[in-house]
Enzyme design. Structure first.
Site, PDB file in Angstrom:
ATOM      1  N   GLU A 121      25.076  -8.734  81.275  1.00 13.88           N
ATOM      2  CA  GLU A 121      25.322  -7.937  80.054  1.00 13.88           C
ATOM      3  C   GLU A 121      25.653  -8.887  78.915  1.00 13.88           C
ATOM      4  O   GLU A 121      26.236  -9.946  79.160  1.00 13.88           O
ATOM      5  CB  GLU A 121      26.565  -7.042  80.219  1.00 13.88           C
ATOM      6  CG  GLU A 121      26.489  -5.998  81.275  1.00 13.88           C
ATOM      7  CD  GLU A 121      27.903  -5.507  81.640  1.00 13.88           C
ATOM      8  OE1 GLU A 121      28.665  -5.142  80.732  1.00 13.88           O
ATOM      9  OE2 GLU A 121      28.221  -5.523  82.825  1.00 13.88           O
ATOM     10  N   LYS A 123      27.873 -10.433  76.057  1.00 13.83           N
ATOM     11  CA  LYS A 123      29.327 -10.455  75.869  1.00 13.83           C
ATOM     12  C   LYS A 123      29.586 -10.175  74.390  1.00 13.83           C
ATOM     13  O   LYS A 123      29.393 -11.046  73.543  1.00 13.83           O
ATOM     14  CB  LYS A 123      29.889 -11.808  76.297  1.00 13.83           C
ATOM     15  CG  LYS A 123      31.376 -11.797  76.326  1.00 13.83           C
ATOM     16  CD  LYS A 123      31.932 -13.030  76.996  1.00 13.83           C
ATOM     17  CE  LYS A 123      33.443 -12.998  76.973  1.00 13.83           C
ATOM     18  NZ  LYS A 123      34.012 -12.756  75.647  1.00 13.83           N
ATOM     19  N   ASP A 125      31.297  -9.507  70.900  1.00 15.51           N
ATOM     20  CA  ASP A 125      32.444 -10.090  70.217  1.00 15.51           C
ATOM     21  C   ASP A 125      33.243  -8.980  69.541  1.00 15.51           C
ATOM     22  O   ASP A 125      33.037  -8.677  68.372  1.00 15.51           O
ATOM     23  CB  ASP A 125      31.912 -11.054  69.148  1.00 15.51           C
ATOM     24  CG  ASP A 125      32.707 -12.322  69.131  1.00 15.51           C
ATOM     25  OD1 ASP A 125      33.708 -12.410  69.850  1.00 15.51           O
ATOM     26  OD2 ASP A 125      32.303 -13.230  68.382  1.00 15.51           O
ATOM     27  N   TYR A 233      31.695  -1.093  79.989  1.00 15.81           N
ATOM     28  CA  TYR A 233      31.119  -1.935  81.037  1.00 15.81           C
ATOM     29  C   TYR A 233      31.840  -1.833  82.372  1.00 15.81           C
ATOM     30  O   TYR A 233      31.448  -2.472  83.330  1.00 15.81           O
ATOM     31  CB  TYR A 233      31.082  -3.399  80.589  1.00 15.81           C
ATOM     32  CG  TYR A 233      32.385  -3.941  80.065  1.00 15.81           C
ATOM     33  CD1 TYR A 233      33.486  -4.111  80.894  1.00 15.81           C
ATOM     34  CD2 TYR A 233      32.511  -4.291  78.719  1.00 15.81           C
ATOM     35  CE1 TYR A 233      34.682  -4.608  80.415  1.00 15.81           C
ATOM     36  CE2 TYR A 233      33.710  -4.781  78.220  1.00 15.81           C
ATOM     37  CZ  TYR A 233      34.793  -4.939  79.074  1.00 15.81           C
ATOM     38  OH  TYR A 233      35.980  -5.426  78.589  1.00 15.81           O
ATOM     39  N   CYS A 416      26.218 -33.332  34.332  1.00 17.72           N
ATOM     40  CA  CYS A 416      25.399 -33.288  35.542  1.00 17.72           C
ATOM     41  C   CYS A 416      25.532 -34.611  36.315  1.00 17.72           C
ATOM     42  O   CYS A 416      25.350 -35.686  35.733  1.00 17.72           O
ATOM     43  CB  CYS A 416      23.944 -33.043  35.151  1.00 17.72           C
ATOM     44  SG  CYS A 416      22.803 -33.209  36.532  1.00 17.72           S
ATOM     45  N   CYS A 419      21.802 -36.381  35.921  1.00 16.31           N
ATOM     46  CA  CYS A 419      21.198 -36.862  34.677  1.00 16.31           C
ATOM     47  C   CYS A 419      22.208 -37.008  33.541  1.00 16.31           C
ATOM     48  O   CYS A 419      21.858 -37.488  32.464  1.00 16.31           O
ATOM     49  CB  CYS A 419      20.063 -35.936  34.248  1.00 16.31           C
ATOM     50  SG  CYS A 419      20.621 -34.351  33.649  1.00 16.31           S
ATOM     51  N   CYS A 434      23.113 -27.312  35.019  1.00 19.18           N
ATOM     52  CA  CYS A 434      22.831 -28.490  34.202  1.00 19.18           C
ATOM     53  C   CYS A 434      21.790 -28.055  33.183  1.00 19.18           C
ATOM     54  O   CYS A 434      20.809 -27.390  33.527  1.00 19.18           O
ATOM     55  CB  CYS A 434      22.268 -29.598  35.103  1.00 19.18           C
ATOM     56  SG  CYS A 434      21.242 -30.787  34.239  1.00 19.18           S
ATOM     57  N   CYS A 440      16.068 -33.762  33.903  1.00 20.77           N
ATOM     58  CA  CYS A 440      16.944 -34.061  35.044  1.00 20.77           C
ATOM     59  C   CYS A 440      16.099 -34.335  36.288  1.00 20.77           C
ATOM     60  O   CYS A 440      15.303 -33.480  36.710  1.00 20.77           O
ATOM     61  CB  CYS A 440      17.870 -32.871  35.279  1.00 20.77           C
ATOM     62  SG  CYS A 440      18.900 -33.065  36.730  1.00 20.77           S
TER      63      CYS A 440
HETATM   64  N1  5U1 Z   1      29.973  -7.125  78.918  1.00 24.69           N
HETATM   65  C1  5U1 Z   1      31.201  -7.349  79.393  1.00 24.69           C
HETATM   66  N2  5U1 Z   1      32.189  -7.836  78.675  1.00 24.69           N
HETATM   67  N3  5U1 Z   1      33.257  -7.914  79.497  1.00 24.69           N
HETATM   68  C2  5U1 Z   1      34.523  -8.341  79.256  1.00 24.69           C
HETATM   69  N4  5U1 Z   1      31.591  -7.120  80.650  1.00 24.69           N
HETATM   70  C3  5U1 Z   1      32.881  -7.479  80.737  1.00 24.69           C
HETATM   71  N5  5U1 Z   1      33.742  -7.432  81.765  1.00 24.69           N
HETATM   72  C4  5U1 Z   1      35.006  -7.838  81.565  1.00 24.69           C
HETATM   73  C5  5U1 Z   1      35.414  -8.306  80.302  1.00 24.69           C
HETATM   74  C6  5U1 Z   1      36.812  -8.759  80.094  1.00 24.69           C
HETATM   75  O1  5U1 Z   1      35.909  -7.805  82.571  1.00 24.69           O
HETATM   76  C7  5U1 Z   1      35.525  -7.304  83.848  1.00 24.69           C
HETATM   77  C8  5U1 Z   1      34.793  -8.329  84.634  1.00 24.69           C
HETATM   78  C9  5U1 Z   1      36.803  -6.914  84.547  1.00 24.69           C
END
Ligand code: 5U1
Length: 681
Positions: A121, A123, A125, A233, A416, A419, A434, A440
């Site tokens: 999967e 990850k 942010d 997830y 500048c 020049c 400039c 220039c």
């Molecule tokens: N996609 C994904 N992100 N993530 C973060 N899966 C996933 N699983 C996590 C975490 C902290 O923890 C499990 C493995 C428990």
């Protein structure tokens, strides 16, 4: 109950179900089923009934997402099942070691772990959350906190449109805790920061902080105004429901409950499969509408996960394979000013070299003086630099605690640096320029670079280093001088043999035959990009008539406003520009007579908005763009409701999918070729 009340109750229930269905289609399936106006109508009607009968409001009503009042402070939530974190890997060797480690352990425990399947999967942010559903109704939302105790953010989670307030399905668990990541889409993040900067407020350093900060708002109305979304997830506490046998089974079950899972997850075969997945997602990363910082691999079989267990707070059966960091800390050694084609002075931070986003970065753009003031960047500061994908590295923010006492304020030079002409900054503009024009050398170099570029006169082999030498040695002052160069002159330059010199002369010769639009674009008139050049070439049948056009005439052309009209008009009024053009024509630069405007208008693509996706086999993306533009089409970068056609090549990207979702007409490369063939000569 009176018949009228019964009718109203039935309507209420029907409205709630319809709205939740539309939410599910829109947020979980990414496939909207009704226009926004219809959705708004249903929502308005529901609010109307509930306002008249507040006693009928239930916590799972779609109206209960927004509008709650601020809370005084967050409550604490103890997680019955701890929220785990992930072990990280930064290279293939660490991933291979993970594979070996778990294989050995499983075999030692008596399992035949030869052909191990993993779930991959992205990850995301964002910030981790745990959502509790009791008998299918959303009752609690909590942050991860320290993994054992988190904060109660129920009031904010409720505002996330992608979170169902009631699970789908008939046989629902008594308790289901769904774990996932709340994130803010890239576009929304940029917009949020843009608006904050406009108001002079502090901006968020990255999307993760923006998501976490938004989820931890005391006032849910602020959270509701920012479009957070979520991917689930995994599971926490579960009661009254039989667990599937696999992680992939969990993801399918979550999606079936209406809990959004990543459309990018895949079942992978062995560590080799994991590594290919890492590469595939790495390539897709820039196009994904949300930030990711790696991928996660999880052993698919839950029985094996149980056997592997966990060490401290991280499971042995999962691994985060991180992409190279896109942000790093470094120090600003100096700030210098580069002069661009239009004279704009761009401050560039000279940095202590740092490895970021997969390359060593020693320069980062600071855009303009306003940006330097806003971020308060000083020479000597420790800064966060960011390099995402192929984007130019930039300074994100200053780490103020590390500012040395001798840090120097950056000042805009009054003359500048190239020049010595004056530098001016017009009132209300953020860019300083400039005034040297083609006197220039920096502006001359940039003007010539632009003239030779692929989308302008397309002179192959005339790179920036060569142009620097030609200008520095005064062999070339204006673009027309390029056509006077001789093999002898060229061969005296660094890294220029006889063969390369002849090749360059042939390329120069070939470039004399061009198109009217390319020629206009190559002149480098301020604010005249490719599309405006095409519009001008289409509107005027000769260079003379364009050069004599008044500002009013120019404003008749679609998409040309008063500012651009003034720029074009003043460019052609300048004596030295007229002289430069005359010289180019004397060097036999020419183009076919423009088509009659009516011929262009008659083409089926005239006025249409077209988006390209995937690899075309018969031409490059740029060639296709040029041909489409010449036929009167507008080539856009992303698919929206106003797109007329999406042309798909080999391995199309997400744009093709979006087109299908929005019902946009999708055509093949063959259709594009047929359209080109149908164009009048
Ligand atoms: N996609 C994904 N992100 N993530 C973060 N899966 C996933 N699983 C996590 C975490 C902290 O923890 C499990 C493995 C428990």
């Amino acid at each position: 109950m009176r018949a009228a009340d019964r009718r109203q109750l039935a309507e209420l229930e029907q409205l709630r179900r319809a709205i939740e269905e539309h939410n599910y289609a829109y947020y979980v399936l990414d496939a909207p089923t009704v226009p926004d106006a219809e959705y708004d109508r249903l929502m308005r009607r529901l609010t109307e009934i509930e306002s008249a009968h507040p006693e009928l409001i239930t916590p799972d009503s779609p109206t209960q997402r927004v509008g709650a009042s601020p809370i005084a402070q967050f409550g604490e939530i103890r997680h019955n099942k701890p929220m785990l974190s992930l072990e990280n890997a930064f290279d293939e060797a660490e991933v291979a070691a993970f594979g070996k480690r778990i294989g050995d352990r499983l075999r030692a425990a008596g399992f035949d772990a030869g052909d191990m399947a993993f779930v991959g999967e992205p990850k995301v942010d964002g910030t981790a959350v745990s959502l509790r559903y009791e008998d299918g109704i959303f009752v609690l939302g909590a942050t991860r906190g320290d993994g054992s105790v988190g904060e109660d953010v129920t009031h904010n989670v409720r505002t996330i449109a992608g979170v169902p307030l009631r699970l789908r399905g008939k046989r629902l668990p008594r308790v289901l805790e769904a774990r996932g990541e709340v994130y803010i889409p890239k576009r929304a993040f940029e917009e949020l920061n843009r608006r904050a900067a406009e108001r002079g407020e502090k901006t968020f350093v990255n999307a993760r902080n923006a998501a976490a900060g938004t989820l931890r708002q005391l006032d849910p109305r602020i959270t509701a105004s920012r479009p957070l979304n979520v991917f689930f997830y995994g599971l926490g506490e579960v009661d009254g429901w039989d667990l599937p046998e696999t992680q992939s089974g969990i993801l399918k079950a979550l999606q079936a409950f209406g809990l959004r899972t990543s459309p990018e997850w895949e079942l992978l075969e062995g560590i080799q499969g994991c590594l290919s997945y890492y590469e595939t997602i790495g390539k897709k990363r820039a196009q994904l509408p949300y930030e990711i910082d790696g991928v996660v691999y999880k052993v698919d079989r839950l029985q094996w996960q149980d056997a592997l267990g966990f060490v401290s707070r991280a499971p042995r059966w999962a691994l985060a394979h991180k992409f190279p960091a896109q942000e790093e800390l470094t120090t600003v050694r100096d700030v210098e000013f580069q002069v661009g084609r239009t004279g704009a002075l761009t401050p560039v931070a000279r940095l202590e070299p740092v490895f970021v986003g997969g390359v060593t970065v020693s320069n980062a753009t600071l855009h303009n003086m306003d940006e330097i003031h806003r971020k308060d960047v000083r020479i000597g500061d420790t800064v966060i630099v960011r390099r995402a994908g192929d984007v130019i590295p930039e300074v994100v923010s200053v780490v103020l605690d590390r500012r040395p006492a001798k840090a120097r304020v950056v000042e805009l030079p009054s003359t500048c640096p190239v020049c010595g002409s004056d530098v001016v900054k017009a009132e209300g503009e953020s860019v300083a320029r400039c005034v040297g024009g083609l006197y220039c050398a920096a502006q001359r170099k940039e003007a010539i670079r632009h003239f030779c570029s692929r989308r302008a006169m397309d002179i192959e082999g005339l790179g920036p280093k060569l142009i620097d030498q030609l200008v520095d040695q005064d062999l070339v002052r204006t673009p027309a001088d390029l056509y006077d160069l001789t093999a002898d002159e060229l061969m005296k330059l660094e890294r220029m043999g006889e063969k390369s010199a002849e090749k360059l002369l042939r390329a120069l010769d070939k470039s004399r035959e061009t198109t009217f639009a390319r020629f206009l674009f190559a002149l480098g008139i301020r604010d005249v990009g490719e599309a405006t050049a095409v519009a001008l070439a289409r509107a005027y049948d000769s260079l003379d008539s364009l050069m004599d056009a008044t500002e009013e005439d120019l404003q008749e052309i679609p998409d040309i406003g008063p500012i651009v009209a003034t720029r074009i008009h003043s460019f052609f009024q300048e004596e030295h520009n007229r002289e430069a053009i005359k010289k180019l024509l004397a060097k036999k630069v020419h183009w076919p007579k423009p088509q009659a405007p009516s011929a262009v208008a008659a083409h089926p693509l005239s006025g249409k908005t077209v988006v390209l996706t995937g690899t075309l086999s018969s031409m490059t993306r740029d060639e296709a763009k040029e041909k489409l533009t010449a036929l009167g089409a507008k080539v856009a970068g992303s698919v929206s409701k106003s797109t007329d056609y999406v042309i798909v090549g080999e391995s199309p990207g997400l744009k093709a999918q979006k087109a299908l979702e929005l019902g946009v007409d999708v055509r093949t490369e063959q259709q594009l070729l047929d359209w080109i063939k149908a164009a009048p000569e």
